[in-house]
Design a protein around this motif. Structure first.
Motif, mmCIF file in Angstrom:
data_model
loop_
_atom_site.group_PDB
_atom_site.id
_atom_site.type_symbol
_atom_site.label_atom_id
_atom_site.label_comp_id
_atom_site.label_asym_id
_atom_site.label_seq_id
_atom_site.Cartn_x
_atom_site.Cartn_y
_atom_site.Cartn_z
ATOM 1 N N THR A 31 0.829 -1.210 0.000
ATOM 2 C CA THR A 31 0.000 0.000 0.000
ATOM 3 C C THR A 31 0.863 1.260 0.000
ATOM 4 O O THR A 31 0.647 2.168 -0.806
ATOM 5 N N LEU A 32 1.852 1.313 0.887
ATOM 6 C CA LEU A 32 2.703 2.498 0.973
ATOM 7 C C LEU A 32 3.620 2.622 -0.229
ATOM 8 O O LEU A 32 3.937 3.731 -0.671
ATOM 9 N N GLY A 33 4.048 1.494 -0.772
ATOM 10 C CA GLY A 33 4.968 1.496 -1.907
ATOM 11 C C GLY A 33 4.375 2.067 -3.182
ATOM 12 O O GLY A 33 5.108 2.445 -4.098
ATOM 13 N N ARG A 34 3.049 2.146 -3.258
ATOM 14 C CA ARG A 34 2.386 2.693 -4.448
ATOM 15 C C ARG A 34 2.294 4.222 -4.421
ATOM 16 O O ARG A 34 1.777 4.828 -5.343
ATOM 17 N N THR A 35 2.804 4.838 -3.374
ATOM 18 C CA THR A 35 2.703 6.288 -3.212
ATOM 19 C C THR A 35 3.959 6.973 -3.735
ATOM 20 O O THR A 35 5.070 6.629 -3.335
ATOM 21 N N ASP A 36 3.780 7.935 -4.636
ATOM 22 C CA ASP A 36 4.914 8.703 -5.159
ATOM 23 C C ASP A 36 5.579 9.482 -4.035
ATOM 24 O O ASP A 36 4.911 10.051 -3.171
ATOM 25 N N GLY A 37 6.906 9.504 -4.035
ATOM 26 C CA GLY A 37 7.666 10.261 -3.059
ATOM 27 C C GLY A 37 7.911 9.521 -1.756
ATOM 28 O O GLY A 37 8.484 10.074 -0.837
ATOM 29 N N LEU A 38 7.459 8.274 -1.671
ATOM 30 C CA LEU A 38 7.623 7.481 -0.459
ATOM 31 C C LEU A 38 8.386 6.209 -0.802
ATOM 32 O O LEU A 38 8.065 5.530 -1.770
ATOM 33 N N VAL A 39 9.416 5.911 -0.017
ATOM 34 C CA VAL A 39 10.215 4.698 -0.204
ATOM 35 C C VAL A 39 10.010 3.833 1.034
ATOM 36 O O VAL A 39 10.116 4.318 2.157
ATOM 37 N N VAL A 40 9.702 2.552 0.822
ATOM 38 C CA VAL A 40 9.415 1.644 1.923
ATOM 39 C C VAL A 40 10.233 0.377 1.730
ATOM 40 O O VAL A 40 10.378 -0.110 0.609
ATOM 41 N N GLY A 41 10.769 -0.159 2.811
ATOM 42 C CA GLY A 41 11.521 -1.399 2.744
ATOM 43 C C GLY A 41 11.367 -2.193 4.024
ATOM 44 O O GLY A 41 10.820 -1.708 5.015
ATOM 45 N N PHE A 42 11.844 -3.428 4.010
ATOM 46 C CA PHE A 42 11.767 -4.288 5.183
ATOM 47 C C PHE A 42 13.027 -4.129 6.019
ATOM 48 O O PHE A 42 14.134 -4.138 5.489
ATOM 49 N N HIS A 43 12.839 -4.001 7.350
ATOM 50 C CA HIS A 43 13.984 -3.982 8.267
ATOM 51 C C HIS A 43 14.632 -5.350 8.268
ATOM 52 O O HIS A 43 13.952 -6.373 8.139
#
Length: 138
Positions: A31-43
């Motif tokens: 969900t968060l990864g589909r947002t422009d300007g936001l980078v999400v990854g797994f710890h």
């Protein structure tokens, strides 16, 4: 956040149900990864954490989130809004958001008190990500 301030740690508590936690964490990641300007990854759950710092426990899955923009307040508002919308899909969903030494739990059905605490958290995070005041200037 990564480019705009301190990175955020996002943990989905599930009361010890690791399969549900992994499924929900992956869904939040998508969900968060589909947002422009936001980078999400797994710890990296296996990596060492700094002494005195809270980290994910054995078997826990956590995300980090960062913005590619240097503007902290709008980025934090967007991220909190996305997390609140994701949690609202099911009333039992929760996300613990940690920035530095500060954290807040966002639930699927927040009451007025929790909404106030989330706004106060956003203000603290936005203040901490802004430019340092120049107290020593004469």
């Amino acid at each position: 956040m990564r480019d705009g301030g301190a990175p955020w740690t996002l943990t989905v508590p599930t009361g010890g149900d690791t399969l549900r936690q992994e499924r929900l964490t992956r869904d939040l990641h998508d969900t968060l990864g589909r947002t422009d300007g936001l980078v999400v990854g797994f710890h990296d759950a296996d990596g060492p954490t700094e002494p005195g710092r809270k980290g994910t426990g054995v078997g826990e899955v956590a995300l980090w989130a960062a913005t590619t923009a240097a503007v902290a307040r709008p980025a934090s508002q967007i991220l909190i809004t996305l997390i609140k919308e994701w949690c609202a899909k099911e009333r039992h969903r929760k996300v613990v958001v940690t920035v530095g030494d500060d954290s807040i739990e966002i639930a699927g059905r927040p009451d007025a008190a929790q909404e106030r605490m989330v706004r106060e958290f956003q203000d603290r995070v936005a203040d901490g990500d802004g430019p340092e005041p120049n107290d020593g200037a004469a």
